[in-house]
Write an enzyme that holds these catalytic residues in place. Structure first.
Site, mmCIF file in Angstrom:
data_model
loop_
_atom_site.group_PDB
_atom_site.id
_atom_site.type_symbol
_atom_site.label_atom_id
_atom_site.label_comp_id
_atom_site.label_asym_id
_atom_site.label_seq_id
_atom_site.Cartn_x
_atom_site.Cartn_y
_atom_site.Cartn_z
ATOM 1 N N ASP A 21 -6.323 170.225 54.800
ATOM 2 C CA ASP A 21 -5.483 169.032 54.596
ATOM 3 C C ASP A 21 -4.140 169.209 55.309
ATOM 4 O O ASP A 21 -3.744 168.372 56.124
ATOM 5 C CB ASP A 21 -5.227 168.810 53.094
ATOM 6 C CG ASP A 21 -6.489 168.895 52.274
ATOM 7 O OD1 ASP A 21 -7.248 167.930 52.263
ATOM 8 O OD2 ASP A 21 -6.723 169.965 51.661
ATOM 9 N N GLU A 56 -12.815 171.434 58.903
ATOM 10 C CA GLU A 56 -12.720 170.302 59.822
ATOM 11 C C GLU A 56 -11.882 170.637 61.048
ATOM 12 O O GLU A 56 -12.311 170.474 62.189
ATOM 13 C CB GLU A 56 -12.068 169.154 59.034
ATOM 14 C CG GLU A 56 -11.844 167.920 59.788
ATOM 15 C CD GLU A 56 -11.651 166.716 58.858
ATOM 16 O OE1 GLU A 56 -10.874 165.844 59.236
ATOM 17 O OE2 GLU A 56 -12.275 166.631 57.783
HETATM 18 O O1 TRH Z 1 -9.365 175.590 55.337
HETATM 19 P P1 TRH Z 1 -10.522 174.706 55.566
HETATM 20 O O2 TRH Z 1 -11.773 175.140 54.975
HETATM 21 O O3 TRH Z 1 -10.161 173.259 55.075
HETATM 22 C C1 TRH Z 1 -11.108 172.413 54.430
HETATM 23 C C2 TRH Z 1 -11.612 171.376 55.372
HETATM 24 O O4 TRH Z 1 -10.606 170.690 56.083
HETATM 25 C C3 TRH Z 1 -12.442 170.371 54.637
HETATM 26 O O5 TRH Z 1 -12.869 169.349 55.497
HETATM 27 C C4 TRH Z 1 -11.623 169.804 53.509
HETATM 28 O O6 TRH Z 1 -12.345 168.892 52.820
HETATM 29 C C5 TRH Z 1 -11.237 170.952 52.603
HETATM 30 O O7 TRH Z 1 -10.464 171.885 53.318
HETATM 31 C C6 TRH Z 1 -10.440 170.475 51.420
HETATM 32 O O8 TRH Z 1 -10.812 174.584 57.153
HETATM 33 P P2 TRH Z 1 -10.058 173.844 58.355
HETATM 34 O O9 TRH Z 1 -10.158 172.374 58.223
HETATM 35 O O10 TRH Z 1 -10.597 174.421 59.585
HETATM 36 O O11 TRH Z 1 -8.540 174.231 58.207
HETATM 37 C C7 TRH Z 1 -8.057 175.489 58.472
HETATM 38 C C8 TRH Z 1 -6.685 175.386 59.084
HETATM 39 O O12 TRH Z 1 -6.030 176.638 58.994
HETATM 40 C C9 TRH Z 1 -6.710 175.012 60.549
HETATM 41 O O13 TRH Z 1 -5.641 174.119 60.833
HETATM 42 C C10 TRH Z 1 -6.458 176.329 61.258
HETATM 43 C C11 TRH Z 1 -5.540 177.005 60.285
HETATM 44 N N1 TRH Z 1 -5.484 178.470 60.358
HETATM 45 C C12 TRH Z 1 -4.370 179.058 60.908
HETATM 46 O O14 TRH Z 1 -3.466 178.346 61.389
HETATM 47 N N2 TRH Z 1 -4.281 180.421 60.925
HETATM 48 C C13 TRH Z 1 -5.257 181.223 60.417
HETATM 49 O O15 TRH Z 1 -5.120 182.462 60.461
HETATM 50 C C14 TRH Z 1 -6.418 180.591 59.864
HETATM 51 C C15 TRH Z 1 -7.532 181.443 59.321
HETATM 52 C C16 TRH Z 1 -6.495 179.219 59.835
#
Ligand code: TRH
Length: 375
Positions: free
Chosen positions: A19, A277
């Protein structure tokens, strides 16, 4: 050309990082295109590591209960575009302030509900549909549904200007050295996941067979992914308990990376396991073979969503099998996790999807023309 607009993005952090990850990316993208953004978020904690430097023209505002309208200066910076991310509702006080603003200057904000990303067919049908507000100070206004997506008839994918140039300039060796990751020519695999039942099977496969004929160096994301890997080693079954006895597999546990560094991780690796996502989209832009752990839903609606994505990707059968195994509840069929002969095919399919998607307008560009049309 849009003139400089004031955007108010409302974000509720339900769980995980998606989010706030998506909302931050959107806010920063709009700001670098010359707009002003207030990002109202109920828990901004993750931004401390995701975006520690902040971004000019993005103001992060605490979205508190009760709502504090004074936290932002609406009088001197009235809202031009209101975005409610992922079905959250902006506070009635904020809507009332927007209605007051309309009475004063005749301008009401473009009100947008930013939806979840999916490759399913309904996205094209529902994208950009209005819903008339029935009650309250904004009765009679339209709220628009904006669906991100993978085709020209959807809201598109977040892709900031300059991404491809940044990627072309990326120096893998220098980045690995700067991260302190000892690189001995292994296949580099990033792992960002929840707790897949197939994880022990995957680690075992990699340890026995490596990937593409080479040993594997697994780079594990901080948080749930690294806890899941560690839990596998602590497992009483003894599977992979003795890490020092590994044959083809070495593991590094990463700290929390900024969003920019997270991109670099995906660019540096030969295979990326992503989840949710936002990381899925970033893995597509990285153009490397990818495996997606979709966010699981109780009613299993995520399985249709996964299939739609694999169709969009024109995924070869081996990549489909791998996804089915990776997203199954429980350990499942270990043989399906053997991707060592298929990496070239996976690479080709992600590359061509990336190529197709790069030719479409990105989400911010589409949002800006949508707003210009509906103001
Ligand atoms: O963390 P998520 O599993 O988020 C999920 C999904 O968005 C899902 O659709 C939603 O319904 C749920 O949350 C509530 O995965 P996502 O979307 O890939 O988000 C991870 C974010 O974290 C992405 O912007 C990349 C960031 N990130 C970093 O910036 N540094 C890091 O070291 C890591 C591991 C991630």
């Amino acid at each position: 050309m849009n003139h400089r607009l004031q955007w108010d993005i409302f974000c509720k952090v339900i769980d995980n990082y998606g989010d706030i990850g998506v909302c931050w990316r959107l806010a920063a993208d709009l700001a670098t295109r010359g707009h002003r953004v207030r990002l109202w978020v109920d828990d901004a904690g993750a931004l401390q590591w995701m975006a520690p430097g902040g971004c000019d023209n993005v103001q992060v505002v605490a979205w508190t209960q009760p709502f504090d309208l004074q936290a932002a200066d609406l009088a001197s910076q009235p809202c031009d575009v209101l975005i409610e991310a992922f079905g959250c509702d902006a506070d009635p006080e904020f809507i009332a302030a927007c209605a007051d603003q309309q009475s004063a200057n005749g301008l009401k904000p473009v009100w947008i509900n930013l939806e979840y990303l999916s490759a399913e067919a309904y996205v094209e049908r529902c994208h950009a549909l209005p819903s008339r507000v029935q009650r309250g100070p904004a009765a009679g206004w339209n709220k628009w549904f904006f669906y991100p997506g993978f085709t020209a008839a959807t809201g598109g994918l977040l892709r900031e200007p300059g991404l491809a140039d940044r990627q072309a300039r990326f120096d893998r060796q220098a980045w690995l050295a700067a991260q302190g990751i000892a690189f001995r020519g292994e296949r580099l695999v990033s792992l960002f996941c929840y707790e897949p039942g197939a994880l022990p099977g995957l680690l075992k496969q990699m340890d026995q067979h490596g990937l593409d004929g080479e040993p594997v160096h697994l780079l594990v994301a901080a948080g749930r992914a690294s806890h899941a890997v560690q839990a596998t080693f602590n497992d009483k079954t003894g599977l992979l308990r003795n890490t020092s006895g590994h044959k083809q597999l070495s593991i590094s546990y990463l700290p929390q990376l900024t969003q920019n560094e997270f991109d670099h991780l995906l660019w540096a690796c030969d295979l990326n396991f992503v989840r949710g996502e936002d990381s899925l989209v970033r893995a597509l832009w990285a153009g490397k073979p990818l495996v997606w752990q979709i966010y699981p839903q109780d009613d299993a609606a995520h399985l249709a969503k996964l299939d739609a994505f694999l169709d969009l990707l024109e995924a070869p059968p081996s990549l489909r099998r791998f996804h089915q195994a990776w997203n199954r509840v429980g350990a499942g069929d270990e043989a399906a996790l053997d991707g060592r002969r298929d990496l070239q095919d996976w690479q080709a399919c992600v590359r061509s999807a990336r190529e197709r998607l790069m030719h479409q307008n990105d989400l911010c560009t589409k949002l800006l023309s949508f707003v210009a049309k509906n103001r």
